[in-house]
Design an enzyme around this catalytic site. Structure first.
Site, PDB file in Angstrom:
ATOM      1  N   GLY A  66       1.463  11.820   3.847  1.00  0.00           N
ATOM      2  CA  GLY A  66       2.342  12.923   3.455  1.00  0.00           C
ATOM      3  C   GLY A  66       1.639  14.260   3.574  1.00  0.00           C
ATOM      4  N   SER A 112       5.759   9.841   3.102  1.00  0.00           N
ATOM      5  CA  SER A 112       4.497   9.102   2.978  1.00  0.00           C
ATOM      6  C   SER A 112       4.797   7.622   2.774  1.00  0.00           C
ATOM      7  CB  SER A 112       3.718   9.653   1.783  1.00  0.00           C
ATOM      8  OG  SER A 112       2.601   8.833   1.537  1.00  0.00           O
ATOM      9  N   CYS A 152      -3.312  12.839  -8.186  1.00  0.00           N
ATOM     10  CA  CYS A 152      -4.382  13.521  -7.479  1.00  0.00           C
ATOM     11  C   CYS A 152      -5.145  14.470  -8.392  1.00  0.00           C
ATOM     12  CB  CYS A 152      -3.804  14.294  -6.301  1.00  0.00           C
ATOM     13  SG  CYS A 152      -2.688  13.300  -5.327  1.00  0.00           S
ATOM     14  N   ASN A 177       6.874  15.142  -8.111  1.00  0.00           N
ATOM     15  CA  ASN A 177       6.146  13.891  -8.334  1.00  0.00           C
ATOM     16  C   ASN A 177       5.815  13.647  -9.799  1.00  0.00           C
ATOM     17  OD1 ASN A 177       4.610  16.224  -7.257  1.00  0.00           O
ATOM     18  ND2 ASN A 177       2.840  15.077  -7.948  1.00  0.00           N
TER      19      ASN A 177
HETATM   20  N1  PLP Z   1       3.748  15.308  -1.758  1.00  0.00           N
HETATM   21  C1  PLP Z   1       4.089  14.716  -2.906  1.00  0.00           C
HETATM   22  C2  PLP Z   1       5.282  15.199  -3.671  1.00  0.00           C
HETATM   23  C3  PLP Z   1       3.329  13.649  -3.397  1.00  0.00           C
HETATM   24  O1  PLP Z   1       3.670  13.063  -4.540  1.00  0.00           O
HETATM   25  C4  PLP Z   1       2.202  13.217  -2.648  1.00  0.00           C
HETATM   26  C5  PLP Z   1       1.334  12.140  -3.169  1.00  0.00           C
HETATM   27  O2  PLP Z   1       1.178  11.977  -4.372  1.00  0.00           O
HETATM   28  C6  PLP Z   1       1.913  13.858  -1.438  1.00  0.00           C
HETATM   29  C7  PLP Z   1       2.708  14.901  -1.018  1.00  0.00           C
HETATM   30  C8  PLP Z   1       0.758  13.455  -0.591  1.00  0.00           C
HETATM   31  O3  PLP Z   1       1.042  12.266   0.094  1.00  0.00           O
HETATM   32  P1  PLP Z   1      -0.162  11.399   0.725  1.00  0.00           P
HETATM   33  O4  PLP Z   1      -0.841  10.739  -0.427  1.00  0.00           O
HETATM   34  O5  PLP Z   1       0.516  10.415   1.622  1.00  0.00           O
HETATM   35  O6  PLP Z   1      -1.013  12.342   1.455  1.00  0.00           O
END
Ligand code: PLP
Length: 384
Positions: free
Chosen positions: A71, A198, A324, A150
């Site tokens: 993502g 993702s 994260c 998220n």
């Molecule tokens: N965008 C959102 C809203 C997410 O929740 C996440 C992952 O937690 C990402 C982007 C990033 O995705 P990826 O882990 O595949 O890089």
């Protein structure tokens, strides 16, 4: 001890049907889809099927799908592409509650001379669309607004935002990493230019993602090299992951309505079970405009991390904020943007469900959580 996994916004279990579908591409079907021989070409055909399945879930043309590694890469590619395609435009609009994949990229671009507007949210996590309209400038290159948050699951009105962007001639990107597979979408009927997906959020493995780019939208590749993905994303394709993403999208498409109902039922049971039994607890996020699988609750006077540790002793997996950013004791940037009071913001827990959760698991959490909160509050120096 059994594991009760309620952290599906961090990552999901690979569906056994997805795993089955991808395994041969690690062993006997190892050809390169770009090869001239049919051993590779057959793999290419399976990738075509995967692309069709992703497009089927999104309601778009398969040619509008570019496979990526995650993502984050999809978000980066979309925003950088918009800026590169419009070199005279230096202004970016996003929100204060985006994932770091967008937020930190935008902040990084400011260091390179771009201008940034970060839209705020109200106490339920909603945007003010009048503020969005007022923030658009002649030099705005891109508006990037996530579809679903998220941390809280709050949904933004993507159709309205996309229409505002289009009416002002500005490109629009949505980070739909948390929304895809959880709510129905039909991109052929939406003026969205870019959309990020993702794999590991929808029961495919980590390390695969996709970017939707509308046919009429100018595109500049981020990864430059070979001719893969029609020159839009160089690098030999991660075939097993791509096959898995295709299968995961097919499963999501076939089950979305039924699954949403059953997941929502369990989520609502968990939510009311907690809010009704634990005093000084409050919901973070929009009460109704929200992903069916997510509930974020704050418990006054205690630390989310302490709650997580005690839940962990029972095998219950949840999160105290964005996966994260966990490890940091700062209250989440999302809750801060919503103005959640300090005494609540620290004690927030996100439970995120999937189709693999059961009623028995939810009832287990509803039984285990109240004594944990009581115990922590009895030790808290701030408790009333
Ligand atoms: N965008 C959102 C809203 C997410 O929740 C996440 C992952 O937690 C990402 C982007 C990033 O995705 P990826 O882990 O595949 O890089």
């Amino acid at each position: 001890m059994r594991t009760v996994y309620l952290d599906n916004n961090a990552t999901t279990r690979v569906d056994p049907l997805v795993l089955e579908e991808m395994l041969p591409f690690f062993s006997e079907r190892y050809g390169n889809p770009s090869s001239m021989h049919s051993f590779g070409g057959e793999v290419g055909k399976e990738m075509t099927l995967a692309r069709d399945r992703v497009a089927g879930l999104l309601g778009c043309d398969p040619g509008e799908i570019i496979f990526t590694s995650c993502g984050t890469e999809s978000d980066n590619t979309a925003i950088r592409s918009a800026l590169e395609a419009n070199p005279d435009k230096k202004h970016i609009i996003t929100t204060k509650v985006e994932h770091p994949a967008v937020l930190n990229l935008a902040k990084n671009l400011v260091k390179k001379g771009y201008h940034l507007t970060m839209l705020g949210v109200d106490s339920e996590g909603s945007l003010d669309l009048e503020e969005l309209k007022a923030s658009i400038r002649d030099d705005t290159a891109i508006i990037s607004v996530m579809w679903a948050n998220n941390e809280t699951g709050t949904l933004f009105p993507i159709r309205e935002i996309a229409e505002i962007a289009k009416s002002r001639g500005v490109l629009f990107h949505t980070d739909a990493v948390q929304a895809v597979g959880k709510i129905p979408m039909n991109l052929s009927k939406l003026p969205v230019d870019f959309l990020a997906i993702s794999g590991h959020k929808l029961h495919a493995p980590k390390g695969v993602g996709a970017l939707y780019v509308k046919k009429s939208t100018p595109f500049r590749p981020f990864m430059i090299g070979g001719h893969q993905e029609r020159g839009r994303r160089a690098g030999t394709e991660a075939v097993p992951g791509i096959i898995a993403l295709g299968k995961a999208c097919e499963l999501a498409q076939n089950n979305i309505a039924e699954e949403n109902e059953s997941v929502r039922f369990l989520r609502d049971r968990l939510e009311s079970g907690i809010l009704n039994s634990i005093p000084n607890s409050r919901l973070n996020g929009h009460p109704t405009e929200r992903l069916p699988n997510t509930v974020n609750i704050s418990f006054k006077f205690i630390e989310g991390e302490a709650i997580l540790l005690l839940l962990n002793e029972h095998g219950i997996c949840a999160s105290s904020g964005s996966a994260c950013t966990s490890g940091s004791l700062e209250p989440s940037h999302v809750l801060r943007a919503m103005g959640v009071p300090f005494t609540f913001a620290h004690g927030s827990i996100r439970f995120s469900l999937s189709r693999f959760n059961t009623r028995d698991e939810i009832d287990f959490v509803i039984a285990k959580l109240p004594p944990i909160i009581e115990r922590l509050r009895s030790m808290s120096p701030y408790s009333e």
